[in-house]
Design a protein around this motif. Structure first.
Motif, PDB file in Angstrom:
ATOM      1  N   GLY A 279       1.757  34.340  20.889  1.00 28.21           N
ATOM      2  CA  GLY A 279       1.072  33.734  19.758  1.00 28.21           C
ATOM      3  C   GLY A 279      -0.366  33.367  20.046  1.00 28.21           C
ATOM      4  N   ALA A 280      -0.724  33.239  21.306  1.00 28.40           N
ATOM      5  CA  ALA A 280      -2.102  32.875  21.642  1.00 28.40           C
ATOM      6  C   ALA A 280      -3.066  33.992  21.244  1.00 28.40           C
ATOM      7  N   ASP A 281      -2.785  35.217  21.650  1.00 28.19           N
ATOM      8  CA  ASP A 281      -3.666  36.341  21.309  1.00 28.19           C
ATOM      9  C   ASP A 281      -3.741  36.533  19.795  1.00 28.19           C
ATOM     10  N   GLU A 282      -2.603  36.467  19.128  1.00 31.36           N
ATOM     11  CA  GLU A 282      -2.548  36.713  17.688  1.00 31.36           C
ATOM     12  C   GLU A 282      -3.333  35.678  16.889  1.00 31.36           C
ATOM     13  N   GLN A 283      -3.395  34.461  17.376  1.00 31.45           N
ATOM     14  CA  GLN A 283      -4.031  33.391  16.610  1.00 31.45           C
ATOM     15  C   GLN A 283      -5.459  33.076  17.038  1.00 31.45           C
ATOM     16  N   MET A 284      -5.858  33.564  18.222  1.00 32.85           N
ATOM     17  CA  MET A 284      -7.189  33.218  18.734  1.00 32.85           C
ATOM     18  C   MET A 284      -8.025  34.445  19.085  1.00 32.85           C
ATOM     19  N   GLY A 285      -7.750  35.551  18.400  1.00 29.23           N
ATOM     20  CA  GLY A 285      -8.596  36.728  18.542  1.00 29.23           C
ATOM     21  C   GLY A 285      -8.543  37.413  19.883  1.00 29.23           C
TER      22      GLY A 285
END
Length: 118
Positions: free
Chosen positions: A17-23
Motif C-alpha cells: 500500500g505504500a507504493d500505491e498511495q505515495m507514488g
C-alpha cells in the motif's frame, strides 16, 4: 552471498500500500508526465480503489502458508484516509529522481528518526 534467516516472529508487518498511495511506481511518474498533478492524482485514486483486489489475497496466502500472520499498516483505514487527504506534493514529487521523489513523505519520516539509507 545470501544467508538463510529464521525468525520466531509469528506476525509480520508488510509494506503493501505504500507504493500505491505515495507514488512509488513508474506508472505514477508516467501519469505525472502525461497529465501533471491532476494525472498523478487520478492514478493514485485508481490505485487506492483497486488496492484491495490486487495482491492482498495472494500475499496473505503466501504469508499464512509459512505459518505467519500478516499486518498491513499502510492499509489501515485511518492511514489510507490521511494519505488520500494529504496534498500530492507532500506525498511524492515525480520531478525528482526515482528513489528520491517517490514516497517522499515516507522517506522524510524515515530520515527524521535516523534512518539514513531510505
Amino acid at each position: 552471498g545470501a544467508q538463510m534467516y529464521t525468525s520466531a516472529a509469528r506476525v509480520l508487518l508488510l509494506g503493501m500500500g505504500a507504493d500505491e498511495q505515495m507514488g512509488g511506481y513508474g506508472r505514477h511518474r508516467t501519469a505525472f508526465k502525461r497529465g501533471g498533478w491532476a494525472g498523478l492524482g487520478a492514478e493514485l485514486a485508481a490505485d487506492r480503489a483497486r488496492l484491495w483486489k490486487r495482491n492482498l489475497g495472494r500475499d496473505d496466502r503466501v504469508v499464512s502458508d509459512h505459518g505467519r500472520e500478516a499486518r498491513y499498516p499502510f492499509l489501515d483505514e485511518e492511514v489510507v484516509a490521511t494519505l488520500a487527504a494529504t496534498p500530492l506534493h507532500l506525498l511524492c514529487d515525480p520531478r525528482r529522481p526515482p528513489g528520491v521523489g517517490d514516497k517522499l513523505v515516507l522517506r522524510l519520516l524515515a530520515r527524521s528518526i535516523g534512518l539514513s539509507r531510505c
